[in-house]
Design an enzyme around this catalytic site. Sequence first.
Site, mmCIF file in Angstrom:
data_model
loop_
_atom_site.group_PDB
_atom_site.id
_atom_site.type_symbol
_atom_site.label_atom_id
_atom_site.label_comp_id
_atom_site.label_asym_id
_atom_site.label_seq_id
_atom_site.Cartn_x
_atom_site.Cartn_y
_atom_site.Cartn_z
ATOM 1 N N SER A 264 0.836 -1.199 0.000
ATOM 2 C CA SER A 264 0.000 0.000 0.000
ATOM 3 C C SER A 264 0.868 1.245 0.000
ATOM 4 C CB SER A 264 -0.912 0.005 1.222
ATOM 5 O OG SER A 264 -0.157 0.407 2.345
ATOM 6 N N LYS A 265 0.210 2.382 -0.187
ATOM 7 C CA LYS A 265 0.987 3.614 -0.321
ATOM 8 C C LYS A 265 1.719 3.983 0.969
ATOM 9 C CE LYS A 265 -2.623 7.005 0.519
ATOM 10 N NZ LYS A 265 -3.346 8.137 -0.018
ATOM 11 N N ARG A 266 1.220 3.482 2.101
ATOM 12 C CA ARG A 266 1.892 3.814 3.363
ATOM 13 C C ARG A 266 3.129 2.937 3.608
ATOM 14 N NH1 ARG A 266 0.122 8.184 5.737
ATOM 15 N NH2 ARG A 266 -1.895 8.691 4.856
ATOM 16 N N ASP A 267 3.156 1.760 2.947
ATOM 17 C CA ASP A 267 4.241 0.815 3.222
ATOM 18 C C ASP A 267 5.605 1.397 2.934
ATOM 19 O OD1 ASP A 267 2.739 -1.254 4.149
ATOM 20 O OD2 ASP A 267 2.294 -1.992 2.136
ATOM 21 N N PHE A 276 6.264 5.141 -4.918
ATOM 22 C CA PHE A 276 5.824 6.035 -5.986
ATOM 23 C C PHE A 276 6.983 6.302 -6.949
ATOM 24 C CE2 PHE A 276 3.028 7.056 -2.407
ATOM 25 C CZ PHE A 276 1.824 6.729 -3.005
#
Length: 509
Positions: A264-267, A276
Amino acid sequence: MSNKPVRVRFAPSPTGPLHMGGVRTALYNYLFAKKNKGTFLIRIEDTDQTRFVPGAQEYIMDALAWCGIMPTEGPGIGGDFGPYVQSERKEMYRPYAEQLVKEDKAYYAFDTAEELDEMRERAKQMGMPNWQYNHITRTTLKNSLTLPQDQVDALIQNGAPYVIRMKMPRNEDIRFEDIIRGWVVVNTNNLDDKVLFKSDGMPTYHLANIVDDHLMEISHVIRGEEWLPSAPLHVMLYRAFGWDVPQFAHLPLLLRPDGNGKLSKRDGDRLGFPVFPTDWTTSEGELYSGYREKGYYPEAFINMLAFLGWNPGTPQEIFSLDELAEAFTLDRVSKAGAKFDPDKTRWFQQQYLRSKSNAELASQLKAQFQREESEEQLEQVCGMMKERATFIQDILTEGNYLFEKPTVYDEQTISKKWKEDSSALMTEWTAILASVNDFSQEPIETAFKEFISSKNLGIGAVLPLFRLLVTGTGMGPSMFEIAQFLGKEECIARLEAGINAVETLKTNA
Ligand code: GLU
């Protein structure tokens, strides 16, 4: 494959920065189009105005450009099938929804959000937590299937808000063959009556997506696995309109390095690697880091991404974008989730860094870090250090002693190699070095070898001391090359200063 020209699309929603999973989807579309001499286009799916994030579309385009996988049709690019932003196509969708209502394949629903919430709540209390608007419940709700025609007309006339819902047929098996997942069969009794057109005058993702894929003559829908549950509805919609169904290929999920769940983007920042392609700062000022700013080459990033879910079936791992396009086939994409591997990602970066010529790296260093050294000097530095670097900046940090005198001396080397007679030994070597006239690699090496054999010592006893005094480190590229690079005067000065410094350290220890 049919004879229709290959046209594929990447259809991101501008709800934030593009996750590397999204870049992989774009990449596979790009490669598939290239391989099949087709067209790769981008369409921005922004029908959900509540999730729109300013700057996201620009971010997506910029990230694709950095990766070198620009589409040939899209917003700001042009093409015969535009506009390529759904909000700019807004007016196109309603007639399609109305057509389905006319054909009894869809219906108007007037239930308010509160009424539906109430239904859901009541069902929950009765032990049914997953209440749906479907072929059963629709018969008791406020819609054009249950209300008399004149009442429906009056409601619409009076401007009552309504949505248009798909009328899912009862008990029909929907079958389609996904290129990656094989046959998918879903019974319509398990599907709800999805909203196709919203009360705000916008189509939902489902309707806009299939209308546009049809109008843009998309031959293959290559997208993430999270869209697989929507595919049966999409197939139903194509059939309801009497349109050809494109071929589907649902790509495997990207998993965390430990295989535990979706990446996920928080990982990324939590586990110490970017998720990203490029940096993204939220409107609250929170920074999500990107591969570009971390110093990755786009070629390395792309090569790594290509292997997250695909392999060429050969041991070859390093592929240029053209080679990837040549080798890429969807039947070599795996069904199983692809585990992201940060070490492998760094490995790809190292390979690409090493494959660059010293001249190329030198001019990159000069441009990026405004170095004062000459191109020639920097080339020598790159030649010595690139095997030890992952990113271009590592050449400077790893090779710091090529520019500055050491201020610290590697403790391990001192404790293992510095003996009582080392100071005298190295003083003697300094004198010999001072007498080498042609101060280049080979003569220095010859002098060194003569010196150690005259002393009856092995390389392992003396070379580490030489390195320690000149560079402060215990490891590195050829000492003879380093000596030549630094020049005689500097070498002698460092040796003398080093002997004193290490002796002082020893006495104080
Ligand atoms: N707009 C969808 C997304 O954001 C596209 C799904 C599809 O490719 O059909 O991923």
